[in-house]
Scaffold this active site. Structure first.
Site, PDB file in Angstrom:
ATOM      1  N   TRP A 162     -27.116   6.996  36.807  1.00  0.00           N
ATOM      2  CA  TRP A 162     -28.240   7.922  36.894  1.00  0.00           C
ATOM      3  C   TRP A 162     -27.784   9.371  36.979  1.00  0.00           C
ATOM      4  O   TRP A 162     -28.380  10.255  36.350  1.00  0.00           O
ATOM      5  CB  TRP A 162     -29.146   7.536  38.064  1.00  0.00           C
ATOM      6  CG  TRP A 162     -29.818   6.234  37.806  1.00  0.00           C
ATOM      7  CD1 TRP A 162     -29.601   5.041  38.412  1.00  0.00           C
ATOM      8  CD2 TRP A 162     -30.807   5.977  36.788  1.00  0.00           C
ATOM      9  NE1 TRP A 162     -30.385   4.057  37.854  1.00  0.00           N
ATOM     10  CE2 TRP A 162     -31.138   4.609  36.855  1.00  0.00           C
ATOM     11  CE3 TRP A 162     -31.436   6.774  35.837  1.00  0.00           C
ATOM     12  CZ2 TRP A 162     -32.075   4.019  36.011  1.00  0.00           C
ATOM     13  CZ3 TRP A 162     -32.375   6.189  34.989  1.00  0.00           C
ATOM     14  CH2 TRP A 162     -32.675   4.832  35.076  1.00  0.00           C
ATOM     15  N   ASP A 234     -31.145  13.652  43.544  1.00  0.00           N
ATOM     16  CA  ASP A 234     -32.000  12.547  43.104  1.00  0.00           C
ATOM     17  C   ASP A 234     -31.883  11.475  44.184  1.00  0.00           C
ATOM     18  O   ASP A 234     -30.842  10.841  44.333  1.00  0.00           O
ATOM     19  CB  ASP A 234     -31.513  12.030  41.752  1.00  0.00           C
ATOM     20  CG  ASP A 234     -32.238  10.775  41.284  1.00  0.00           C
ATOM     21  OD1 ASP A 234     -33.129  10.291  42.014  1.00  0.00           O
ATOM     22  OD2 ASP A 234     -31.893  10.269  40.203  1.00  0.00           O
ATOM     23  N   LYS A 258     -39.156   2.481  44.582  1.00  0.00           N
ATOM     24  CA  LYS A 258     -38.115   1.745  45.303  1.00  0.00           C
ATOM     25  C   LYS A 258     -38.553   1.470  46.748  1.00  0.00           C
ATOM     26  O   LYS A 258     -38.593   0.335  47.188  1.00  0.00           O
ATOM     27  CB  LYS A 258     -36.812   2.543  45.326  1.00  0.00           C
ATOM     28  CG  LYS A 258     -36.413   3.163  44.005  1.00  0.00           C
ATOM     29  CD  LYS A 258     -36.007   2.158  42.962  1.00  0.00           C
ATOM     30  CE  LYS A 258     -35.459   2.853  41.732  1.00  0.00           C
ATOM     31  NZ  LYS A 258     -34.983   1.911  40.712  1.00  0.00           N
TER      32      LYS A 258
END
Length: 424
Positions: A162, A234, A258
């Site tokens: 990511w 992030d 999440k």
């Protein structure tokens, strides 16, 4: 002989018994420190959650969902949403049907923001934005809002898939460079902070606080070398899993799916003095100012997703806040890592112990991919689903976010021991 005896026991017999009360994770398994040269993190022993404060969401729906996202939500939140679905607070309609500018939704989004601010102790210097487009959209929004133009430098710590994607997207809108990469080590470690080769002129330093795919988690955070530099994170897969000093960050962004809600809403926490300086080419929906000036209501927001996030924030506060939630998460992760480490190499977690994620636990089986497939299939038959590792790395991955009950992890570790006994 012991292995043979175990192998001849009734299939899945271990699963028919509640496992013994798990011990607190050993320091080698779950004391999560950064390497010695980055001596900012402190660690304390993790005690088992008390019986008087059960993990929220416990309750058998027949399945424990170990998916990386969209992930399991607290059962009590789902039941409350179910009860309010048809007639929200006596309005005669669902919150999915009502105007986002009406009084009911206005109250819901304001309470969601207030509860999030309480959870993370968000200072008044920072705005809270409810956005769309997933965290991936913020890969472009961050450089567009923080850099004056495409020649403005920015530094990235590439610790997994990511953060690598964030770096590649940022190169389109800034002079982004890699300050450190874990690629050669297959993204199994994090650097001592002194090893991050920062550009002293970089506008911001970007990290991914928890790499969902590779299971690597920052336990403390580096400081930008540029005195006026900005730390950007992030936090998609460990957002609201533990306390965070928000004041250290210029921008925090996270997809909700999440730990805090369903897919469809992304939360950004942005220092207010960084808002209003977007590059001229910035699309209106990627400009932080657009959303800050309009209280996240510039256009129709993902109303239902924001509403669910609000219920989750309320639930996390009811548990005692993020310090208590972190203790539960550390305990769950500890018994899973302990099982892996005590397996004699049967199960292997490749991540350096000091930076193992409390949220995403990847592991392989020494006996190879065929046994991993068998493991995943048999686990699914026992009601433990979505354990297949990400397609880019394979293996097994157990995502054990806030809403995963302790009972789910207990069942998984019992199954792991049973599977090893039956397949020596």
């Amino acid at each position: 002989m012991a292995a043979a005896a175990a192998a001849t026991s009734t299939a899945h017999s271990l699963l028919l018994q509640r496992p013994a009360a798990p011990r607190a994770p050993a320091a080698t398994a779950s004391s999560l420190r950064l390497p010695a040269r980055s001596a900012k993190i402190s660690c304390t022993a993790v005690a088992a959650p008390s019986a008087s404060s059960p993990l929220t969401g416990a309750g058998d729906r027949g399945v424990y969902n170990f998916a990386a996202g969209p992930a399991t939500l607290p059962l009590n939140v789902l039941k409350r949403a179910q009860a309010e679905l048809v007639d929200y607070h006596g309005s005669g309609m669902s919150i999915m049907e009502m105007s986002h500018r009406g009084k009911e939704f206005d109250a819901a989004i304001k309470k969601a923001e207030a509860d999030l601010r309480a959870l993370l102790a968000v200072p008044d210097t920072h705005a809270v934005l409810f956005l769309q487009g997933g965290a991936t959209t913020q890969f472009a929004a961050v450089p567009l809002n923080l850099c004056a133009g495409p020649s403005d430098p920015a530094d990235f710590v590439v610790s997994g898939s990511w953060s690598d994607k964030a770096f590649k997207e940022a190169k389109k809108f800034s002079a982004a460079s890699v300050a450190w990469s874990g690629k050669d080590g297959k993204y199994t470690a994090l650097p001592p902070f002194d090893d991050i080769k920062q550009n002293p002129e970089a506008r911001f330093l970007h990290i991914c606080s928890n790499e969902t795919i590779h299971g690597v988690e920052f336990k403390d955070y580096p400081e930008p070398r540029n005195k006026s530099g900005i730390l950007v994170a992030d936090m998609s897969s460990n957002f609201c899993s533990k306390p965070v000093d928000v004041s250290r960050f210029g921008v925090i962004y996270a997809g909700a799916q999440k730990n805090v809600g369903p897919s469809g809403v992304t939360i950004a926490i942005v220092r207010k003095d960084l808002i209003g300086n977007a590059q001229p080419i910035t699309p209106v929906m990627l400009d932080f100012k657009t959303h800050a000036d309009n209280a996240s209501l510039y256009n129709t927001p993902p109303c239902f997703a924001i509403y669910i996030c609000g219920l989750v924030f309320e639930d996390l506060l009811a548990q005692g806040g993020l310090a208590e939630v972190e203790k539960k998460n550390a305990y769950k992760a500890g018994i899973l890592y302990d099982t892996i480490d005590a397996s004699g190499g049967y199960y292997i977690c490749p991540v350096e112990k000091s930076v193992r994620s409390l949220m995403n636990v990847p592991f392989t089986l020494a006996k190879g991919p065929d046994f991993e497939k068998q493991f995943i299939a048999e686990a699914a038959n026992e009601g433990m689903v979505q354990l297949k590792g990400h397609r880019s790395v394979g293996g097994v991955r157990a995502s054990i976010y806030n809403a995963m009950p302790l009972a789910g992890v207990e069942k998984l570790v019992a199954f792991m021991k049973d599977f090893q006994a039956r397949n020596p």
